[in-house]
Design a protein around this motif. Structure first.
Motif, PDB file in Angstrom:
ATOM      1  N   ALA B  59       2.868   0.584  -5.610  1.00 42.18           N
ATOM      2  CA  ALA B  59       2.695   0.381  -7.057  1.00 42.18           C
ATOM      3  C   ALA B  59       3.906  -0.315  -7.664  1.00 42.18           C
ATOM      4  O   ALA B  59       3.787  -1.025  -8.667  1.00 42.18           O
ATOM      5  CB  ALA B  59       2.451   1.721  -7.747  1.00 42.18           C
ATOM      6  N   ASP B  60       5.098  -0.128  -7.059  1.00 46.05           N
ATOM      7  CA  ASP B  60       6.299  -0.800  -7.572  1.00 46.05           C
ATOM      8  C   ASP B  60       6.616  -2.082  -6.797  1.00 46.05           C
ATOM      9  O   ASP B  60       7.781  -2.472  -6.650  1.00 46.05           O
ATOM     10  CB  ASP B  60       7.509   0.150  -7.614  1.00 46.05           C
ATOM     11  N   GLN B  61       5.541  -2.732  -6.278  1.00 43.11           N
ATOM     12  CA  GLN B  61       5.651  -4.100  -5.723  1.00 43.11           C
ATOM     13  C   GLN B  61       6.546  -4.193  -4.489  1.00 43.11           C
ATOM     14  O   GLN B  61       7.256  -5.181  -4.305  1.00 43.11           O
ATOM     15  CB  GLN B  61       6.162  -5.099  -6.775  1.00 43.11           C
ATOM     16  N   LYS B  62       6.491  -3.183  -3.650  1.00 45.06           N
ATOM     17  CA  LYS B  62       7.215  -3.264  -2.385  1.00 45.06           C
ATOM     18  C   LYS B  62       6.218  -3.432  -1.238  1.00 45.06           C
ATOM     19  O   LYS B  62       5.082  -2.945  -1.313  1.00 45.06           O
ATOM     20  CB  LYS B  62       8.069  -2.013  -2.187  1.00 45.06           C
ATOM     21  N   ILE B  63       6.649  -4.140  -0.210  1.00 49.61           N
ATOM     22  CA  ILE B  63       5.804  -4.353   0.963  1.00 49.61           C
ATOM     23  C   ILE B  63       6.252  -3.401   2.075  1.00 49.61           C
ATOM     24  O   ILE B  63       7.452  -3.254   2.328  1.00 49.61           O
ATOM     25  CB  ILE B  63       5.886  -5.816   1.455  1.00 49.61           C
ATOM     26  N   ARG B 132      -3.324  -2.532  -2.494  1.00 44.76           N
ATOM     27  CA  ARG B 132      -2.354  -2.396  -3.589  1.00 44.76           C
ATOM     28  C   ARG B 132      -2.195  -0.918  -3.938  1.00 44.76           C
ATOM     29  O   ARG B 132      -3.040  -0.102  -3.596  1.00 44.76           O
ATOM     30  CB  ARG B 132      -2.854  -3.146  -4.829  1.00 44.76           C
ATOM     31  N   ASP B 133      -1.134  -0.609  -4.677  1.00 46.71           N
ATOM     32  CA  ASP B 133      -0.897   0.761  -5.171  1.00 46.71           C
ATOM     33  C   ASP B 133      -0.922   1.776  -4.032  1.00 46.71           C
ATOM     34  O   ASP B 133      -1.458   2.884  -4.167  1.00 46.71           O
ATOM     35  CB  ASP B 133      -1.968   1.151  -6.219  1.00 46.71           C
ATOM     36  N   VAL B 134      -0.340   1.382  -2.886  1.00 51.47           N
ATOM     37  CA  VAL B 134      -0.368   2.252  -1.704  1.00 51.47           C
ATOM     38  C   VAL B 134       0.672   3.362  -1.832  1.00 51.47           C
ATOM     39  O   VAL B 134       1.827   3.110  -2.169  1.00 51.47           O
ATOM     40  CB  VAL B 134      -0.097   1.429  -0.421  1.00 51.47           C
ATOM     41  N   ASN B 135       0.255   4.574  -1.574  1.00 55.36           N
ATOM     42  CA  ASN B 135       1.180   5.697  -1.411  1.00 55.36           C
ATOM     43  C   ASN B 135       1.470   5.848   0.073  1.00 55.36           C
ATOM     44  O   ASN B 135       0.558   6.037   0.862  1.00 55.36           O
ATOM     45  CB  ASN B 135       0.558   6.986  -1.944  1.00 55.36           C
ATOM     46  N   VAL B 136       2.752   5.766   0.439  1.00 56.14           N
ATOM     47  CA  VAL B 136       3.146   5.849   1.838  1.00 56.14           C
ATOM     48  C   VAL B 136       3.424   7.302   2.206  1.00 56.14           C
ATOM     49  O   VAL B 136       4.062   8.020   1.449  1.00 56.14           O
ATOM     50  CB  VAL B 136       4.412   5.005   2.100  1.00 56.14           C
ATOM     51  N   GLY B 137       2.931   7.730   3.354  1.00 56.17           N
ATOM     52  CA  GLY B 137       3.142   9.118   3.795  1.00 56.17           C
ATOM     53  C   GLY B 137       3.726   9.170   5.190  1.00 56.17           C
ATOM     54  O   GLY B 137       4.542   8.326   5.567  1.00 56.17           O
ATOM     55  N   GLU B 148       8.337   2.293  13.562  1.00 55.46           N
ATOM     56  CA  GLU B 148       9.191   2.795  12.500  1.00 55.46           C
ATOM     57  C   GLU B 148       8.799   2.085  11.203  1.00 55.46           C
ATOM     58  O   GLU B 148       8.640   0.863  11.192  1.00 55.46           O
ATOM     59  CB  GLU B 148      10.664   2.471  12.793  1.00 55.46           C
ATOM     60  N   ILE B 149       8.668   2.853  10.134  1.00 57.98           N
ATOM     61  CA  ILE B 149       8.260   2.282   8.844  1.00 57.98           C
ATOM     62  C   ILE B 149       9.488   1.843   8.058  1.00 57.98           C
ATOM     63  O   ILE B 149      10.496   2.544   8.033  1.00 57.98           O
ATOM     64  CB  ILE B 149       7.486   3.333   8.024  1.00 57.98           C
ATOM     65  N   GLU B 150       9.401   0.667   7.398  1.00 57.19           N
ATOM     66  CA  GLU B 150      10.475   0.258   6.499  1.00 57.19           C
ATOM     67  C   GLU B 150       9.865  -0.465   5.287  1.00 57.19           C
ATOM     68  O   GLU B 150       8.912  -1.222   5.427  1.00 57.19           O
ATOM     69  CB  GLU B 150      11.480  -0.647   7.241  1.00 57.19           C
ATOM     70  N   VAL B 151      10.429  -0.193   4.127  1.00 55.43           N
ATOM     71  CA  VAL B 151       9.880  -0.723   2.876  1.00 55.43           C
ATOM     72  C   VAL B 151      10.812  -1.799   2.338  1.00 55.43           C
ATOM     73  O   VAL B 151      12.027  -1.600   2.287  1.00 55.43           O
ATOM     74  CB  VAL B 151       9.713   0.421   1.842  1.00 55.43           C
ATOM     75  N   PHE B 152      10.234  -2.942   1.953  1.00 54.59           N
ATOM     76  CA  PHE B 152      11.030  -4.081   1.490  1.00 54.59           C
ATOM     77  C   PHE B 152      10.563  -4.546   0.116  1.00 54.59           C
ATOM     78  O   PHE B 152       9.366  -4.490  -0.181  1.00 54.59           O
ATOM     79  CB  PHE B 152      10.863  -5.277   2.444  1.00 54.59           C
ATOM     80  N   PRO B 153      11.479  -5.058  -0.705  1.00 49.04           N
ATOM     81  CA  PRO B 153      11.030  -5.751  -1.915  1.00 49.04           C
ATOM     82  C   PRO B 153      10.095  -6.894  -1.503  1.00 49.04           C
ATOM     83  O   PRO B 153      10.288  -7.499  -0.455  1.00 49.04           O
ATOM     84  CB  PRO B 153      12.324  -6.305  -2.521  1.00 49.04           C
ATOM     85  N   GLN B 154       9.097  -7.142  -2.341  1.00 48.49           N
ATOM     86  CA  GLN B 154       8.068  -8.132  -1.998  1.00 48.49           C
ATOM     87  C   GLN B 154       8.664  -9.484  -1.605  1.00 48.49           C
ATOM     88  O   GLN B 154       8.275 -10.072  -0.601  1.00 48.49           O
ATOM     89  CB  GLN B 154       7.164  -8.296  -3.217  1.00 48.49           C
ATOM     90  N   ASN B 155       9.634  -9.968  -2.387  1.00 48.17           N
ATOM     91  CA  ASN B 155      10.190 -11.296  -2.077  1.00 48.17           C
ATOM     92  C   ASN B 155      10.955 -11.305  -0.763  1.00 48.17           C
ATOM     93  O   ASN B 155      10.974 -12.302  -0.055  1.00 48.17           O
ATOM     94  CB  ASN B 155      11.031 -11.846  -3.249  1.00 48.17           C
ATOM     95  N   GLU B 156      11.551 -10.161  -0.389  1.00 49.36           N
ATOM     96  CA  GLU B 156      12.241 -10.084   0.898  1.00 49.36           C
ATOM     97  C   GLU B 156      11.216 -10.113   2.051  1.00 49.36           C
ATOM     98  O   GLU B 156      11.450 -10.765   3.072  1.00 49.36           O
ATOM     99  CB  GLU B 156      13.109  -8.824   0.967  1.00 49.36           C
ATOM    100  N   GLY B 157      10.086  -9.439   1.886  1.00 47.58           N
ATOM    101  CA  GLY B 157       9.030  -9.486   2.908  1.00 47.58           C
ATOM    102  C   GLY B 157       8.561 -10.912   3.154  1.00 47.58           C
ATOM    103  O   GLY B 157       8.416 -11.360   4.302  1.00 47.58           O
ATOM    104  N   PHE B 158       8.346 -11.664   2.076  1.00 54.34           N
ATOM    105  CA  PHE B 158       7.906 -13.051   2.235  1.00 54.34           C
ATOM    106  C   PHE B 158       9.030 -13.947   2.764  1.00 54.34           C
ATOM    107  O   PHE B 158       8.774 -14.857   3.540  1.00 54.34           O
ATOM    108  CB  PHE B 158       7.314 -13.584   0.928  1.00 54.34           C
ATOM    109  N   ARG B 159      10.262 -13.678   2.359  1.00 56.57           N
ATOM    110  CA  ARG B 159      11.374 -14.444   2.926  1.00 56.57           C
ATOM    111  C   ARG B 159      11.401 -14.274   4.445  1.00 56.57           C
ATOM    112  O   ARG B 159      11.545 -15.240   5.194  1.00 56.57           O
ATOM    113  CB  ARG B 159      12.712 -13.995   2.324  1.00 56.57           C
TER     114      ARG B 159
END
Lengths: 182, 182
Positions: B59-63, B132-137, B148-159
């Protein structure tokens, strides 16, 4: 159980490995493997020499695509020149595919990136080149290739890719990887 | 020799077809085929039920990306949740992969596009969803998955995708296909 970290480059151990099928283009390899949990499993995958893909752009900024019939999916796909690795150096393979599939020659070939095309079931790696200032000629397809060449304005080529019209994934991804260099 | 045109949907004819290998995930199929030139050839390819891929955005635009060890290439790859088709409808498979691989749930799942992952040697088709609006568990990986799970700002994921750092091609392409919807 082995501790795992990002620094552990090979957390699984190959205990034995054999080819159970082979043809001119690839093999099927079946390994006995000890995983990170200590469990022994059988992992069977397609062993492939790798592929080179070339995004061809002409001196007047047009992208050259190929409409290719693919028996596997019984469908026509938009593609770029691409083929299996045959020579020791990537650039020789890239120039060979460019010439065979669109009769293309260039003095301006740049290595961009690589990706794994289907890493769950195959080791196939695709190395991507951007060919600029390409002169398009008469193609020399292999007997099993059924292809038609078509030239598009650069922005139309990318529009097709973003719209999902370039259904060959390896070609679409190669285009995206080259976009920022154009 | 048959005349060929873009309207000829199936220019090659299957004369016979048999499975020469099969496991839980795919088979190797060997067909006798008459091509557009009239020549009879043997075409052997990986027959796969297909895959679903899900680009998870919070929901806060992270990939949300997964660092996954792949035995086939003996390498760690950045990936998105993805897996083989198991159910009749794509959406059920997409939700299953999202939950298994990142413990993710969403009420906002959109079908984007499909692509063929490796159409020279396999019929595998990948259908791409944007969640969209995914809750990660907490994830529920299969025994053979090391992730291993890692969360990135959207623009960093696309970079990372444009820079060639997301070396799993099916994941990188899925991200690119979703970009304009974000």
């Amino acid at each position: 159980m082995k501790p795992i970290s990002k620094l552990d480059k090979s957390p699984w151990e190959t205990l034995s490995s054999k080819k159970i099928y082979e043809n001119h283009w690839y093999a099927l390899r079946q390994d006995q493997v000890r995983t990170h949990t200590g469990k022994q499993i059988t992992y069977t995958y397609m062993e492939h020499p790798g592929a080179v893909a070339v995004v061809p752009v002409t001196a007047d900024q047009k992208i050259v695509l190929i409409r290719s019939y693919r028996y596997t999916v019984n469908d026509w796909c938009w593609e770029i020149p691409m083929g299996g690795r045959e020579n020791k150096d990537l650039e020789t393979d890239a120039r060979k595919e460019l010439f065979e599939e669109i009769g293309g020659v260039t003095s301006n070939l740049e290595y961009i990136h690589y990706f794994y095309a289907n890493n769950g079931v195959s080791d196939i790696r695709c190395d991507v080149f951007l060919a600029r200032d390409v002169n398009v000629g008469v193609n020399q397809p292999e007997e099993s290739e059924l292809i038609e060449i078509e030239v598009f304005p650069q922005n139309e080529g990318f529009r097709m890719a973003y719209a999902g019209e370039i259904t060959d994934g390896m070609s679409a991804l190669s285009l995206f990887l080259c976009e920022k260099f154009l």
